[in-house]
Design a protein around this motif. Sequence first.
Motif: not given
Length: 760
Positions: A215, A220, A225, A227, A252-253, A313, A326-327, A367
């Motif tokens: 993790t 960002g 974030q 990931l 999600c990204m 990113h 991506a939370t 986001d």
Amino acid sequence: MQRLRVTIRGAVQGVGFRPFVYRLATEMRLGGWVKNSPQGVFIEAEGPREDLDAFLLRLEREKPGLSFIQSLEYSLLEPLGYEGFRIQQSDESGDRTTVILPDVATCPRCRAELFDPSDRRFRYPFINCTLCGPRFSIIQTLPYDRANTTMKSFVMCPDCRREYSDPADRRFHAQPDACGVCGPHLSLWDSRGRTIATGDDALREAAAAIRRGETLALKGLGGFQLLADARNEVAVLRLRERKRREEKPLACMFPDLEALGHYVNISPLEKRLLLSSESPIVLLRRHPDTDIASAVAPGNPYLGAMLPYTPLHHLLMKELGFPIIATSGNLHDEPILTDEREALASIGDIADFFLVHNRPIERHVDDSVVRVQLDRETILRRARGYAPLPIILKLSLPPLLAVGGHLKNTVAVSKGSDVILSQHIGDLETAKALFAFRKVIDDLLSLYEVKPAAVVHDAHPDYASTRYAKDSGYPVVPVYHHHAHLAACMAENELEGEVLGVTWDGAGYGEDKTLWGGEFLLGDAGGYSRVAHFRPFRLPGGEAAIKEPRRTALGLLHEIFGPDALTNGLYLPPDKLAREGFPEATARLLGQMLTKGINSPITTSAGRLFDAVAAILGIRSVCSFEGQAAMMVEFQVDEEEQGHYPVNLQGSDPLVFDWEPLFREIIRERDQGTPLPVICARFHNTLVEAILEVAQKVGVRRVVLSGGVFQNRYLTEHAFRRLEGAGFRPYIHQRVPPNDGGIALGQIAIAAARMDKPCA
Ligand code: ZN
Ligand code: ZN
Ligand code: FE
């Protein structure tokens, strides 16, 4: 016929943009106008809905080569009957410096340079230009000059200085301009804050960690974030466990649009959104059987997806080439973290590595989350890319501060005819959330130099926001929760005069001190009457019911069947009762609470009705996040099913929607073995019919749908179409969330209407 209102900001002035809009609109035979102003380019275009969609898409696709759109917001409004299309005279009024742009996703030219080995910014993770890059997240005060941003401590190298000073250069006065020589740089830390790598090595090693299933906490644009590899079940589950986030969907990204296309359906409007400068998380219908881990969004037919929006990113996703979760980087429901030292202290146990940099984040910006329904955008969480752009109202407003509600909080200030709605703050449940709430208020008041004539707050006496308002020292204006929902939806749709507000949510404090939530209000910002509501019932244990649909089911069925509701297993299907039901003693206690009305507040909540259905059908008896049960009932719906249960409207003034026949039928069909998707569809359809019947009885043509329940796509679309088909004119939220994230706007509109009266 509809009217499309578009506000565009960016490099759209002095590049032939207005003539382009004129030619396009004329070619497409749309009525309306285009106008330049210091606040941006405004367009109004009228025509059939499909033409307006096409116009919007062509606007972006065919715009002049030198132009670039940094932000584009649009709404669909009532047509005004424009004849022909014209270029209006520029509007010189208004102050350019007061428009603070949101953060803008990396532009195509910067992206090209980022991956060009011959460019001096090759692989530089903070590349930006006059058109793109950080704005709201780095601005400290106005005017927007480098010295007033968090970039002030970086002294430009001669190359950057030359670009910055050259009017012919793309980076002329690009405030965050920087390069690898003079600008911010990356470091990779382990979970104890020790530097492991710097620069490009930091990025590559961070990518390697994600690839290994670890993790990564990433600093960002507007905050941290978390990931991890979205295909790795173990990695996703570990992140959930550490973050104490059991089942709430994770965003999600994806590396790019093409990769995303393998996972989800993308309509042209959704594509526009994904690639826009706002670059939000878009809720998209997912394909079955992809390699996305099932723990990413368990049981959810949608995926919250976004594309890379900063150079950092882009570099990371290029390195990885697969989807990642991506939370937000925070501890369960606290506000998103912005400082690396705080992040280390707070989420050091969650992340294995920290990819950080030394460009300070001035304020948190999450986001944004957007969904397309009824072929139009509805913002569900308004933050990065949108905040702090104003919602422009038609009237001139007194300076006000509105402090919003309790959950999904946002605040707002008014200035002139602008309402500046803050970025998403979150649930005001923790000390950290309250701290963020206060900080955002101070921030908005000082940035926009607003000295409020009053502070507008929710009428709920116990909300933290209410206490804040009362302690502020300013005059206060209390506003009822559902009135604020009504006024918010009216304001953004520019409606005046009486409308019927279908305001449905989990709970809001009502005039009679009960928890309202299934309300039909007739009125406008100036006032309302409660013309109809759901039949009330008791919630055993109050707040506890929010996370326990079985409690709600018990309370609701107790209202119908009395104490029998507890004993004969009505509140859960018989096969679930042994495992998920209340122990005998608890059930007895809850029964007594209900009978005597102790710690069992009365509610007319529409949201809780969904919970009760979830429990009674055995879909969900206990939730791990607010709204989960209601979502699961929505996701069950068999969209082919047209039937509904009887709608029972009782009394008059107010009408009462009695759900008893509905629930008796649901239980009967459940026990008969009717498929759950059919029952769930009939339940939704019954609510739609109830809306229609109330609207017919009230007899007002315009109906606004607001409140958190209208995040439900099926309900919203069906209610809208059913109303429209019956000759009503329905309205939904577009730029402002239907949930409590939008009520600060309604609070401003209501206070302004009240303060206006004595003077008029
Ligand atoms: Zn750029
Ligand atoms: Zn430089
Ligand atoms: Fe609400």
